[in-house]
Design an enzyme around this catalytic site. Structure first.
Site, short mmCIF file in Angstrom:
data_model
loop_
_atom_site.label_atom_id
_atom_site.label_comp_id
_atom_site.label_asym_id
_atom_site.label_seq_id
_atom_site.Cartn_x
_atom_site.Cartn_y
_atom_site.Cartn_z
N ASP B 258 16.79 79.51 24.20
CA ASP B 258 15.56 79.20 23.49
C ASP B 258 14.40 79.97 24.10
O ASP B 258 13.62 80.61 23.40
CB ASP B 258 15.30 77.69 23.61
CG ASP B 258 14.33 77.20 22.58
OD1 ASP B 258 13.83 76.08 22.75
OD2 ASP B 258 14.07 77.93 21.61
N ASP B 336 15.13 70.54 18.15
CA ASP B 336 14.60 69.90 19.35
C ASP B 336 14.96 68.44 19.38
O ASP B 336 15.43 67.91 20.40
CB ASP B 336 13.09 70.06 19.41
CG ASP B 336 12.68 71.51 19.58
OD1 ASP B 336 11.66 71.91 19.00
OD2 ASP B 336 13.39 72.23 20.31
#
Lengths: 114, 417
Positions: B258, B336
Site C-alpha cells: 500500500d 481499509d
C-alpha cells in the site's frame, strides 16, 4: 452512456434536500414500482426515506403524488408483512409434523428437537 | 471452497482508499480542467487523502484570504472527520468480532484453501511453516499487484464498461452468496429452523436493495450500512480461508505494498488517482465509504471564499456550492475496512481473550488518527493501511506474548495492580 456521469450521479449524496422535486418524485416512483418484484424491503426504504418529504414538509407541486406512492408502498409493505408472518408461524409450528415435506422445505434443521 | 477469481477481484476493488474531497470551490482554480477533480477526486485504492486537499495554485491563492479562520476551520473539520470515521470502522470491527466469537464456523479450520494461498502450513515444523507462509504471501501479493495493474490499464484505456461489470459481479457475489453462507451459519449456530421460501425472500431483498443502494441511488445511511456489512463479510471470508501464519505475513506485506503503490511516483494507485484527476472524474464510488457532508463548515468556508467566486460564471458557482456541500469530507475505501477487520478478527479468533482484541482495536484507531493527522498536514493521497496495521501487529504480538501471561499470573496470584 457517459459512465463518469453515471458514477457521479450515483455518488451524489443522497441528500433529498438538494434534489429537485421532479427527481424526488421520479425516485419515489421507481422505488414504488421496484417493490413489486417481491421486494417489500424496498417499499420499507421508500416509506422511511420519503416520509418526511411527503408529510412533514410544506406543500409543493409533486407532494400529493409522492404521498400517494408512500401510502401505496406502506400498504404493500403491510400486506407482505402479514403474508410472511403467517407463513413463518405456520412453518415453525407445523414443521415437525409435516415430516418429509417439512424437511424438504427446511434450510436448516435444528438439532435435538423432534 | 476454491473461490473464484472474482472474489479476489472484489477484494481488490475494495482495497480501499480514502479520498478526501477538497473544500475548494472549483471556481477557485484558474485551470479549467483541474477544477472539478478537486471535488470529485476519489480513489479506489488505499490512499487516504486529505480532507483539505487543494491544488497548488489554489493554496497560494487561498493564502491571501484570512489564514487564521481557515486554519481553525481546517483543524475543526479534520477532527470531526476523525470522529466520523471511527464509527463505521468500529462498527465493522464489532460485527466481525461478534460473529467470530459466536459463530464457530469462521474459526474452524477447513481443508479448503483459497487458490491464492496454495502452500499448506504444516503445524509440525516451524521453519517449513514460516517458509510456506512467506511463499503464500508472495503469491497473494503478486496476484494483487497484477490485478491492480490490470485495473489501472483498463482505466487508462477507458474500458469503463468492463470495470463496471467487474464491480457489479463482485458486489453481486458478496451480497448474495456470502450473505447466504453467513445466514446459514448463524442459523445453525442458534439452532433455528429456517425454510427455503423465507430464506429466499430475505436474501433476495437484502441483495437487491443492496445493489440499488450501492450502485445506483439510495439513502446515504443505508448505503453506508451496506458497505460496512459487505466489508465485514469479506473480512470474515479472509479470516476463515487464510492459513494462520500466512494471514499475519499477508497483512504486513499488504501495508508495505500500500505504501509503495500510493506514494511512489510510478505506483499503480498513484497513477490511477492522477489519471482520474486529469479526466476530471470520480472513481467508482461504489467502493468508497463516504461520510455525510458537513454543511456548517461548508457554509462557513463558502463565506470565506466568496469574494473569489465573483470572478467565476454563475453556473459554475451553483454547481460549486452544490458540490462543495456534497463532496466535502473524507472518504475511506473499503479495503481499509476489510483489512482492519481482518486484523481484529484474527486477534479475536486466535488470541483467545479480550485483552488482545481490545488492544488491536485501540491500535488501529490510533493508527487511523495518525493517518488522518498526516493527511491534514500533507494534503495529498495517503495510504490508510500502513500505520494502523503496523500498530495493530505490534500490539497483537506484544499483548499476546507479554501482556497476557503477565495478566494471567497476576490473576492467579490474586495480585491487583
Amino acid at each position: 452512456m457517459d459512465l463518469s456521469r453515471v458514477f457521479f450521479t450515483g455518488n451524489s449524496t443522497m441528500n433529498l434536500e438538494r434534489m429537485p422535486n421532479e427527481e424526488k418524485l421520479s425516485l419515489c416512483r421507481r422505488y414504488y414500482l421496484g417493490g413489486f418484484a417481491f421486494l417489500p424491503f424496498l417499499w420499507l426504504v421508500n416509506v422511511l426515506w420519503f416520509f418526511k418529504e411527503a408529510f412533514l414538509k410544506p406543500a409543493y407541486t409533486e407532494q400529493p403524488q409522492i404521498k400517494s406512492y408512500i401510502k401505496k408502498s406502506a400498504l404493500g409493505l403491510i400486506l407482505w408483512v402479514a403474508v410472511l408472518t403467517t407463513w413463518i408461524t405456520i412453518f415453525q409450528h407445523f414443521r415437525a409434523r409435516w415430516g418429509e415435506v417439512g424437511d424438504y422445505l427446511s434450510f436448516t434443521i435444528p438439532l435435538g428437537t423432534a | 471452497m476454491n473461490t473464484s477469481d472474482s472474489e479476489e477481484d472484489s477484494y481488490n476493488e475494495r482495497s480501499a482508499l480514502v479520498q478526501s474531497e477538497s473544500p475548494t470551490i472549483p471556481s477557485y482554480n484558474q485551470d479549467h480542467d483541474m477544477s472539478l477533480p478537486q471535488e470529485t477526486d476519489s480513489k479506489r485504492r488505499r490512499p487516504v487523502s486529505s480532507g483539505l486537499d487543494e491544488p497548488g495554485p489554489v493554496e497560494r491563492e487561498r493564502a491571501s484570504t484570512p489564514d487564521g479562520e481557515e486554519e481553525e476551520l481546517t483543524l475543526k473539520y479534520g477532527a470531526k472527520h476523525v470522529i466520523m470515521l471511527f464509527i463505521p470502522v468500529t462498527l465493522c470491527m464489532v460485527v466481525v468480532v461478534a460473529t467470530i466469537k459466536s459463530v464457530s464456523f469462521y474459526t474452524e479450520k477447513s481443508s479448503q484453501r483459497l487458490i491464492y494461498t496454495p502452500f499448506e502450513e504444516d503445524p509440525n515444523s516451524v521453519g517449513q511453516r514460516l517458509l510456506n507462509s512467506f511463499l503464500n504471501t508472495i503469491v497473494m501479493i503478486s496476484v494483487i499487484v497484477v490485478m491492480t495493474i490490470i485495473l489501472v490499464v483498463l482505466y487508462k484505456y477507458r474500458c469503463y464498461k468492463f470495470i463496471h461489470g467487474w464491480l457489479i459481479l463482485s458486489s453481486l457475489m458478496l451480497l448474495f452468496w456470502f450473505s447466504f453462507m453467513y445466514l446459514g451459519e448463524v442459523f445453525k449456530t442458534y439452532n433455528v429452523a429456517m425454510d427455503y421460501p423465507t430464506l429466499v425472500m430475505i436474501i433476495w431483498n437484502f441483495g437487491v436493495v443492496g445493489m440499488i443502494c450501492i450502485h445506483w441511488k439510495g439513502p446515504l445511511r443505508l448505503q453506508q450500512a451496506y458497505l460496512i456489512v459487505i466489508s465485514a463479510l469479506m473480512a470474515l471470508i479472509f479470516i476463515k480461508y487464510l492459513p494462520e501464519w500466512s494471514a499475519w505475513v499477508i497483512l504486513g506485506a499488504i501495508s508495505i505494498y500500500d505504501l509503495i503503490a500510493v506514494l511512489c511516483p510510478k505506483g499503480p494507485l498513484r497513477m490511477l488517482v492522477e489519471t482520474a484527476q486529469e479526466r476530471n472524474e470520480p472513481i467508482f464510488p461504489a467502493l468508497i465509504y463516504s461520510l455525510p457532508c458537513n454543511l456548517d463548515i461548508a457554509r462557513a468556508q463558502e463565506g470565506v471564499e466568496s469574494e473569489d467566486d465573483a470572478a467565476q460564471g454563475g453556473r459554475r458557482r451553483y454547481s460549486a456550492e452544490e458540490d462543495l456541500e456534497e463532496d466535502r469530507g473524507v472518504k475511506l475505501g473499503l479495503g481499509d475496512f476489510i483489512f482492519y477487520s481482518v486484523l481484529v478478527g484474527k486477534a479475536a479468533a486466535t488470541g483467545g481473550d479480550w485483552n488482545t482484541t481490545l488492544a488491536c482495536f485501540v491500535a488501529i484507531l490510533i493508527g487511523l488518527c495518525l493517518t488522518l493527522l498526516l493527511l491534514a498536514i500533507f494534503k495529498k493521497a495517503l495510504p490508510a493501511l500502513p500505520i494502523s496495521i503496523t500498530f495493530g501487529l505490534v500490539f497483537y504480538f506484544s499483548t499476546d506474548n507479554l501482556v497476557r501471561p503477565f495478566m494471567d499470573s497476576l490473576a492467579a496470584h490474586q495480585y491487583y495492580i
